[in-house]
Design an enzyme around this catalytic site. Sequence first.
Site, PDB file in Angstrom:
ATOM      1  N   ILE A 154       0.861  -1.187   0.000  1.00  0.00           N
ATOM      2  CA  ILE A 154       0.000   0.000   0.000  1.00  0.00           C
ATOM      3  C   ILE A 154       0.898   1.239   0.000  1.00  0.00           C
ATOM      4  CG2 ILE A 154      -1.838   1.230   1.211  1.00  0.00           C
ATOM      5  CD1 ILE A 154      -2.510  -1.684   0.087  1.00  0.00           C
ATOM      6  N   GLU A 358      -1.450  -1.194 -10.085  1.00  0.00           N
ATOM      7  CA  GLU A 358      -2.730  -0.760 -10.662  1.00  0.00           C
ATOM      8  C   GLU A 358      -3.182  -1.686 -11.802  1.00  0.00           C
ATOM      9  OE1 GLU A 358      -3.397   3.479 -11.044  1.00  0.00           O
ATOM     10  OE2 GLU A 358      -1.825   3.822  -9.565  1.00  0.00           O
TER      11      GLU A 358
END
Length: 374
Positions: A154, A358
Site C-alpha cells: 500500500i 494498478e
Amino acid sequence: MAAFALEPDQLEWCAGVRDLAARQLRPLAEKGEPGRVNRPLLAALGELGLLARVFTKSQRVSALDLCLLRESLARECTAAETALALQGLGAHPVVQAGSREQRERWLPEVAAGRAVAAFALSEPGAGSDAAALALAAEPDGPGRWRLTGEKRWISNAPEADFYTVFARTGEAAGARGITAFLLPADRPGLSGEHLDMLSPHPIGTLRLHGVPVGAADLLGEPGRGFAVAMRTLDLFRPSVGAFAVGMAYAAIDAALAHAARRTAFGGPLRELQSVSHQLAEMATRTEAAALLVRAAAAAYDAGAPDVAKRSAMAKLFATETAQYVVDAAVQIHGARALQAGHLLEHLYREVRAPRIYEGATEVQRTVIAKELYR
Ligand code: COS
C-alpha cells in the site's frame, strides 16, 4: 483537444510544469528520505496549485489534465510525480463516492498537500485477483463494523493520514461482498510497517485488529466497493501510462544528448546506424504510447462507454514501451548508465513497478479481452 496534437495553451502549461518540477520540486525531492513520505514535497505540490488540478470542486476529475501533469512531472522528477499520483489515487474514492462531510473534511487538506492519502486494495493473498480480498468487516451493531486483516504493498502506508480501504462486509461472494471505507489513520487497532522495494517508494503493510468503522465512514453503499475501486483505476490507469511516457521521454532526451556527445569508431555515436535506428524506434514507440494515453484520457473526459478498455490499453502499451525505451537508453550509454546515481540507473529501477501496479500487464489484457468479447 485536436485529434492528434495538444493545443498551444496545453503545451505551454506542460512546459511550465516541467520548469516548476526542475527548479522547485527536484531540490525538495532530493532532500527527502528514500522510502518515506516527503511532506515538504507534498506541501509544495499543494502550494504550487498542482494537486488542486487533480482535486477540483467537481466530482469529475479531468483525466487529460491528470495525464499531462503526470507526464510533465515524470520527465523532470519522478518523486514529485509519484507523490502527486498517490494523493490522487488515495483520495479519488472520496471524490467519487464520499459523503459531503467526508469530502469537506479531507479533500481540501489533500489538495493542500497537508493530509496524506492512500489507496488500500491489495492484500498478501489478493493482488491481480482483487475480488478475492479477505479483509473482514465484521458486524458490530447496526451500521458498525470491525475491520480485521492485512493490506500489503500500500503506497504511503503506514504514514498516510487516511486510507481508502476495501473490505469484505459479506453481502455476497466475490466482488459483490466488498465495501469501501474511509479510514482515518488514528483509529485504534491500526498499525503497519514500511517495505523496502527495488525503487525506494513510500510503501508498506497495514495490519488491522478489530478497527472500528461506522456508517459515516462508508464510501458509497455496502457491497458496492469493488466498483468504487475499478472506477478509480479507470481514471488512474491511463495516467500510469502518462507517468511511463514521461520517463520514456526523459530517457530519450538523455540518450540523444549522450549519442551527440560521445565519440567512438571515429565519430559521434549518433552517426552509427545501430544507434540512430534505435533512437528512431524509441521515439516512434513513445509517440504512439503518448497518443494512446491522451486518447484514453480524452475518452474518459467525454464519458465514452469503452473507458475501461481504452484505459487498460493505454496503461499496458505505455508501461511496456517505457521499459523498452529505458533499457535501450541504458544500452546506448553503456556502463556509465548503471552507476549508482545516474539518471538512467534511477529510471531503470523506477520503470519496472508500473508494469505491475494498478493492474499488471496481464490484467490489462484480461480487461481488454473481456470488452472485446462483450
Ligand atoms: N467500472 C465499474 N464497475 C466495474 C468495472 C469498472 N471498470 N470493472 C468491473 N466492474 C464491476 C462489474 O460490473 C461487476 O459487477 P456486477 O457483479 O454487478 O456485474 C463487478 O465489478 C465484478 O467485475 P468482474 O467480474 O469483471 O471482476 P473480476 O473479479 O473478474 O476482476 C479484474 C476483474 C481482474 C479486472 C480485477 O480484479 C482487477 O482489476 N484486478 C487488478 C487489481 C488491481 O489493479 N490492483 C492494484 C491495486 S492499486 S496498486
